[in-house]
Design a protein around this motif. Structure first.
Motif, PDB file in Angstrom:
ATOM      1  N   GLY A 169      58.225  16.492  27.922  1.00 48.78           N
ATOM      2  CA  GLY A 169      58.572  17.369  29.056  1.00 48.78           C
ATOM      3  C   GLY A 169      59.239  18.631  28.540  1.00 48.78           C
ATOM      4  O   GLY A 169      59.851  18.623  27.476  1.00 48.78           O
ATOM      5  N   HIS A 170      59.122  19.705  29.323  1.00 46.67           N
ATOM      6  CA  HIS A 170      59.713  20.978  28.889  1.00 46.67           C
ATOM      7  C   HIS A 170      61.220  21.028  29.119  1.00 46.67           C
ATOM      8  O   HIS A 170      61.873  21.974  28.670  1.00 46.67           O
ATOM      9  CB  HIS A 170      59.059  22.149  29.624  1.00 46.67           C
ATOM     10  N   GLY A 171      61.754  20.059  29.862  1.00 51.47           N
ATOM     11  CA  GLY A 171      63.201  20.040  30.090  1.00 51.47           C
ATOM     12  C   GLY A 171      63.677  21.265  30.836  1.00 51.47           C
ATOM     13  O   GLY A 171      62.962  21.841  31.655  1.00 51.47           O
TER      14      GLY A 171
ATOM     15  N   LEU B 172      52.586  17.838  40.104  1.00 55.75           N
ATOM     16  CA  LEU B 172      52.301  17.548  38.695  1.00 55.75           C
ATOM     17  C   LEU B 172      53.158  16.383  38.215  1.00 55.75           C
ATOM     18  O   LEU B 172      54.356  16.343  38.497  1.00 55.75           O
ATOM     19  CB  LEU B 172      52.623  18.774  37.839  1.00 55.75           C
ATOM     20  N   CYS B 173      52.545  15.465  37.472  1.00 59.82           N
ATOM     21  CA  CYS B 173      53.340  14.412  36.837  1.00 59.82           C
ATOM     22  C   CYS B 173      54.341  15.099  35.916  1.00 59.82           C
ATOM     23  O   CYS B 173      55.527  14.807  35.941  1.00 59.82           O
ATOM     24  CB  CYS B 173      52.436  13.465  36.052  1.00 59.82           C
ATOM     25  N   ALA B 174      53.820  16.032  35.103  1.00 59.13           N
ATOM     26  CA  ALA B 174      54.692  16.775  34.192  1.00 59.13           C
ATOM     27  C   ALA B 174      54.347  18.252  34.257  1.00 59.13           C
ATOM     28  O   ALA B 174      53.163  18.615  34.253  1.00 59.13           O
ATOM     29  CB  ALA B 174      54.517  16.280  32.764  1.00 59.13           C
ATOM     30  N   VAL B 175      55.364  19.082  34.293  1.00 60.37           N
ATOM     31  CA  VAL B 175      55.151  20.530  34.206  1.00 60.37           C
ATOM     32  C   VAL B 175      54.598  20.822  32.815  1.00 60.37           C
ATOM     33  O   VAL B 175      55.150  20.343  31.820  1.00 60.37           O
ATOM     34  CB  VAL B 175      56.497  21.276  34.380  1.00 60.37           C
ATOM     35  N   ASP B 176      53.474  21.544  32.744  1.00 59.10           N
ATOM     36  CA  ASP B 176      52.989  21.972  31.424  1.00 59.10           C
ATOM     37  C   ASP B 176      53.011  23.493  31.307  1.00 59.10           C
ATOM     38  O   ASP B 176      53.723  24.030  30.486  1.00 59.10           O
ATOM     39  CB  ASP B 176      51.618  21.363  31.086  1.00 59.10           C
ATOM     40  N   THR B 177      52.253  24.197  32.181  1.00 63.03           N
ATOM     41  CA  THR B 177      52.291  25.661  32.106  1.00 63.03           C
ATOM     42  C   THR B 177      52.711  26.246  33.452  1.00 63.03           C
ATOM     43  O   THR B 177      52.502  25.624  34.507  1.00 63.03           O
ATOM     44  CB  THR B 177      50.907  26.247  31.755  1.00 63.03           C
ATOM     45  N   LEU B 178      53.222  27.465  33.383  1.00 56.24           N
ATOM     46  CA  LEU B 178      53.623  28.177  34.599  1.00 56.24           C
ATOM     47  C   LEU B 178      52.403  28.356  35.506  1.00 56.24           C
ATOM     48  O   LEU B 178      52.490  28.201  36.725  1.00 56.24           O
ATOM     49  CB  LEU B 178      54.225  29.531  34.217  1.00 56.24           C
ATOM     50  N   GLU B 179      51.252  28.644  34.904  1.00 54.11           N
ATOM     51  CA  GLU B 179      50.029  28.875  35.688  1.00 54.11           C
ATOM     52  C   GLU B 179      49.676  27.626  36.493  1.00 54.11           C
ATOM     53  O   GLU B 179      49.331  27.703  37.672  1.00 54.11           O
ATOM     54  CB  GLU B 179      48.850  29.242  34.772  1.00 54.11           C
ATOM     55  N   HIS B 180      49.750  26.457  35.865  1.00 58.30           N
ATOM     56  CA  HIS B 180      49.417  25.216  36.580  1.00 58.30           C
ATOM     57  C   HIS B 180      50.414  24.940  37.703  1.00 58.30           C
ATOM     58  O   HIS B 180      50.035  24.468  38.777  1.00 58.30           O
ATOM     59  CB  HIS B 180      49.358  24.030  35.606  1.00 58.30           C
TER      60      HIS B 180
ATOM     61  N   LYS C 145      60.408  13.756  30.821  1.00 59.65           N
ATOM     62  CA  LYS C 145      59.463  12.643  30.908  1.00 59.65           C
ATOM     63  C   LYS C 145      59.861  11.493  29.989  1.00 59.65           C
ATOM     64  O   LYS C 145      59.974  11.698  28.766  1.00 59.65           O
ATOM     65  CB  LYS C 145      58.053  13.122  30.525  1.00 59.65           C
ATOM     66  N   PRO C 146      60.055  10.306  30.536  1.00 59.35           N
ATOM     67  CA  PRO C 146      60.302   9.137  29.679  1.00 59.35           C
ATOM     68  C   PRO C 146      58.963   8.646  29.140  1.00 59.35           C
ATOM     69  O   PRO C 146      58.096   8.270  29.915  1.00 59.35           O
ATOM     70  CB  PRO C 146      60.899   8.129  30.660  1.00 59.35           C
TER      71      PRO C 146
END
Ligand code: PEP
Ligand code: MN
Length: 372
Positions: free
Chosen positions: A149-151, A109-117, A139-140
């Protein structure tokens, strides 16, 4: 000038002390010691900085504990390739080898969004024999109003899931030194379920203070991206900042250059520089086809541009591929339009295999003609 000491030289041995005392007498020359603790042996290198032209290789080679001496040019002293330089062109991290001879794919993933993904992504990678991934937590972004980003909040579940599915290394960008501490804490809290390769993004290639801090730790390797608007030499010097501070587990990433001359790709693809970086330095070279091309455009042959440029980089000897995938790109919070789909992973991996075999055939052919 680099003095490579006999393996396992002990800093408390009389010979080592004698060597340091001798070096301290060289006028106008300072020393910097680098120690690399490996599984089998500890290697010590002493860098002589200053006017080393007056020193002869023979004299310095004869000093106690010295195994070999390499005279380095001014550029890329630690990571560069120099004359008669047989220092390694690889490193190992968490059971995975990264070298100028190996090839690792970091799809994710470019960026983490959900735990499921995250779980779908990581499970799909496991099902296809992969042990590395990319997962952005910091994410910059060009706009301050975009998702950042969720950090640190996502790190525990990302690391736990990685451990559950046998992922050994996650490439993860950091943009601030505090992120390094957060990642190290979360790794510790999850019992080192996985490993992390810190990513320095193209916007931070010349963030020298960040480079120094990341370079001062030797626990985590680093992927440094080429700056998108600076020369290759400037970017290689940025990588050298990491190594000069002590961390040589460095991979150099090509990700395209910012110029409208590269349109319609998001960036002008620079993968022809794969062999150039391998010639100038001892770093493994990564290519990032997603951030170079930036879309799912395909050509009349039915092959996505992302796959075409990946094959171009791998055929030229790339050692790592960093690539965006997403289970539902329309729901991705960052870079959905350039993400490949889960069902495209086997195709992507097989296509890379074809390109890798072509590279291996090309090197064998070159060798045959060299011998002839
Ligand atoms: C990334 O890999 O997610 C990224 C932001 O890359 P770059 O720094 O090359 O733009
Ligand atoms: Mn991205």
């Amino acid at each position: 000038m680099i003095l490579i000491l006999v393996p396992d030289t002990r800093p408390d041995s009389p010979e080592y002390k004698q060597l340091l005392a001798h070096l301290a007498n060289f006028p106008g020359i300072t020393t910097r010691v680098h120690t690399e603790v490996g599984a089998e042996q500890t290697l010590t290198e002493i860098y002589l900085i200053g006017n080393t032209k007056v020193l002869s290789i023979e004299d310095v080679s004869a000093l106690p504990c010295v195994d070999r001496v390499v005279r380095v040019s001014e550029e890329y002293r630690v990571l560069g390739r120099h004359k008669n330089d047989d220092r390694p062109t690889y490193f190992d991290y968490n059971g995975v080898r990264f070298g100028q001879d190996t090839l690792n794919v970091f799809a994710g993933l470019c960026a983490v969004d959900t735990l499921e993904h995250v779980e779908i992504m990581i499970k799909t990678l496991r099902d296809h024999g992969q042990v590395c991934t990319r997962m952005g937590a910091y994410k910059p972004r060009t706009s301050p109003y975009s998702f950042q980003g969720h950090g640190k909040t996502c790190l525990p579940y990302v690391f736990d899931l990685a451990g559950k599915y046998g992922i050994k290394v996650i490439a993860m960008e950091i943009t601030h030194e505090s992120h390094l501490d957060e990642i190290r804490d979360a790794l510790y809290q999850t019992g080192n379920a996985t490993g992390v390769m810190l990513q320095i993004g193209t916007r931070n290639t010349q963030n020298f203070e960040l480079l120094k801090i990341v370079g001062r730790q030797q626990q985590l390797p680093v992927l440094i991206k080429r700056g998108f608007g600076i020369t290759l030499d400037e970017s290689l010097n940025a990588a050298e900042y990491l190594a000069s501070e002590g961390n040589r587990k460095v991979v150099f990433g090509l990700r395209g250059m910012k110029t409208n001359m590269g349109d319609p790709h998001r960036n002008f693809v620079d993968f022809s520089h794969v062999p150039v970086v391998k010639r100038l330095t001892r770093m493994p070279v990564c290519i990032d086809p997603s951030h170079s091309v930036g879309s799912r455009a395909s050509s009349p042959d039915g092959i996505l541009d992302i796959m075409h440029v990946t094959a171009q980089g791998v055929t030229a000897g790339a050692n790592m591929v960093l690539v965006d995938f997403h289970p539902a790109p329309s729901k991705a919070l960052v870079d959905g339009p350039q993400a490949l789909l889960m069902k495209e992973l086997p195709h992507f991996l097989e296509d890379i295999q074809i390109a890798r075999e072509a590279y291996e055939k090309r090197t064998a052919l070159a060798e045959r003609y060299r011998e002839a």
